[in-house]
Write a protein that holds these residues in place. Sequence first.
Motif, PDB file in Angstrom:
ATOM      1  N   TRP A  37      -1.859  -6.506   3.425  1.00  0.00           N
ATOM      2  CA  TRP A  37      -0.470  -6.830   3.059  1.00  0.00           C
ATOM      3  C   TRP A  37      -0.223  -8.336   3.005  1.00  0.00           C
ATOM      4  CZ3 TRP A  37       2.008  -4.235   7.997  1.00  0.00           C
ATOM      5  CH2 TRP A  37       1.467  -4.818   9.143  1.00  0.00           C
TER       6      TRP A  37
ATOM      7  N   LYS B 127      -3.377   3.094   7.594  1.00  0.00           N
ATOM      8  CA  LYS B 127      -2.422   3.821   6.728  1.00  0.00           C
ATOM      9  C   LYS B 127      -1.034   3.186   6.737  1.00  0.00           C
ATOM     10  CE  LYS B 127      -3.171   8.667   5.940  1.00  0.00           C
ATOM     11  NZ  LYS B 127      -4.114   9.398   6.735  1.00  0.00           N
ATOM     12  N   ASP B 128      -0.618   2.727   7.924  1.00  0.00           N
ATOM     13  CA  ASP B 128       0.743   2.185   8.017  1.00  0.00           C
ATOM     14  C   ASP B 128       0.790   0.678   7.738  1.00  0.00           C
ATOM     15  OD1 ASP B 128      -0.717   1.879  10.262  1.00  0.00           O
ATOM     16  OD2 ASP B 128       0.858   2.456  11.680  1.00  0.00           O
TER      17      ASP B 128
ATOM     18  N   GLN C 178       0.344  -0.794   4.455  1.00  0.00           N
ATOM     19  CA  GLN C 178       0.129  -0.664   3.010  1.00  0.00           C
ATOM     20  C   GLN C 178       0.175  -2.026   2.314  1.00  0.00           C
ATOM     21  OE1 GLN C 178      -0.041   2.305   0.971  1.00  0.00           O
ATOM     22  NE2 GLN C 178      -0.510   3.350   2.896  1.00  0.00           N
ATOM     23  N   PRO C 179      -0.526  -2.140   1.157  1.00  0.00           N
ATOM     24  CA  PRO C 179      -0.462  -3.389   0.391  1.00  0.00           C
ATOM     25  C   PRO C 179       0.960  -3.674  -0.107  1.00  0.00           C
ATOM     26  CG  PRO C 179      -2.111  -1.881  -0.521  1.00  0.00           C
ATOM     27  CD  PRO C 179      -1.366  -1.118   0.521  1.00  0.00           C
TER      28      PRO C 179
ATOM     29  N   SER D 172       3.631  -3.811  -2.562  1.00  0.00           N
ATOM     30  CA  SER D 172       3.693  -2.942  -3.747  1.00  0.00           C
ATOM     31  C   SER D 172       3.849  -3.741  -5.039  1.00  0.00           C
ATOM     32  CB  SER D 172       4.825  -1.924  -3.604  1.00  0.00           C
ATOM     33  OG  SER D 172       6.036  -2.606  -3.467  1.00  0.00           O
TER      34      SER D 172
ATOM     35  N   SER E 133      -7.215   0.009  -5.754  1.00  0.00           N
ATOM     36  CA  SER E 133      -6.897   1.184  -4.933  1.00  0.00           C
ATOM     37  C   SER E 133      -6.762   0.800  -3.471  1.00  0.00           C
ATOM     38  CB  SER E 133      -8.015   2.236  -5.037  1.00  0.00           C
ATOM     39  OG  SER E 133      -8.466   2.366  -6.354  1.00  0.00           O
ATOM     40  N   PHE E 134      -6.038   1.646  -2.734  1.00  0.00           N
ATOM     41  CA  PHE E 134      -5.909   1.460  -1.288  1.00  0.00           C
ATOM     42  C   PHE E 134      -6.633   2.612  -0.577  1.00  0.00           C
ATOM     43  CE2 PHE E 134      -3.753   2.623   2.681  1.00  0.00           C
ATOM     44  CZ  PHE E 134      -3.989   1.462   3.400  1.00  0.00           C
ATOM     45  N   TYR E 135      -7.382   2.285   0.463  1.00  0.00           N
ATOM     46  CA  TYR E 135      -8.096   3.285   1.273  1.00  0.00           C
ATOM     47  C   TYR E 135      -7.807   3.029   2.750  1.00  0.00           C
ATOM     48  CZ  TYR E 135     -11.090   3.597  -2.908  1.00  0.00           C
ATOM     49  OH  TYR E 135     -11.561   3.735  -4.184  1.00  0.00           O
ATOM     50  N   ASP E 136      -7.614   4.078   3.516  1.00  0.00           N
ATOM     51  CA  ASP E 136      -7.626   3.869   4.967  1.00  0.00           C
ATOM     52  C   ASP E 136      -9.001   4.215   5.552  1.00  0.00           C
ATOM     53  OD1 ASP E 136      -7.348   6.587   4.653  1.00  0.00           O
ATOM     54  OD2 ASP E 136      -5.950   6.828   6.321  1.00  0.00           O
TER      55      ASP E 136
END
Length: 314
Positions: free
Chosen positions: A155, A179-180, A182-183, A185, A198-201
């Motif tokens: 982020w 997960k909490d 996030q990039p 937006s 893409s975003f990955y946890d």
Amino acid sequence: MNLISSDDLSRDQINRIFKIADDLKDNRVEITIKEHATMALLFEKPSLRTRVSFEVAMAQLGGHSIYLEKQTTHIGTGETLADTARVLSSYCDFIVVRTFEQSEVMEIAENSTAPVINALTDVEHPTQALTDVYTILQHTGKLKDTKIAFLGPVWHNVANSLMLIAAKLGAEVALVGPKDAQPNSIYFNKAREYSKVSFYDSIEEGLEDAEIVYTDTFIDMGHIKGSSDYVKTDQEKHAEELKRQFAPYQLNAKAMSYASKTALVMHDLPAHRGQEITDEMIDGPRSIVWEQAANKLLMAKAILLYLSEGGRSR
Ligand code: CP
């Protein structure tokens, strides 16, 4: 012409800056910066690399630099940013700004007659991203279809600028974090207009086949007050909580085992060894961190020359 955001630059303009850097590296370019050019650096946050690389760049180009801590100008006592920019740009040929709010750099640029360069805000670090992508290109030879995994603080400013510049040149970008966390937006959606982002946890999924694994400090740094007192950011006030949240996303040997066998390690520095990255990774044979840091000088020169020629794309 300014460099305020990584979104200011088209693909052709990024390539033009990289061409200037190549020419400088190979001694092919005629130095065309204005004689006795002067650059003001207006900084509210600490810096080693960005400040020194820009100051040395200007010295090597034949110009002069003036370093100003924002707190020791009249901004701290009520002079507006607009008035400061008007006056400063009547003396100086470039203004390099490091501060918190992106809107402050924009306000300075709107009121400056000289080019303004963003040397880091809460949401952007475009000169760093140009250096990073240029460094990657020197190793991979191409950005198209090169997978860059950014592990940790997805982020932050560094992730925002990197994802946008890399995606504009066709790289695949995987942002990997909790997960909490996030990039951003705005940057994420913009970067996705250019390439696969893409975003990955899951570290295992995010780093799969990555050729570059990049990390950054988990916690945003504070600022200088006066010349010595350090004022903490909100993130620094919650440092222990953030360290726990991001600890599983450390760049270490296990994380690297999921990436390509030839994957390279990057970090924009300063590093918090043992926190976001292990000694083994930053000092290991796959690290290009020191080359990345050294390239900031080359890129600072390329950016100053690029802005001097009015931001042409070729
Ligand atoms: N990477 C970077 O911007 O370093 P400094 O904070 O030392 O300038």
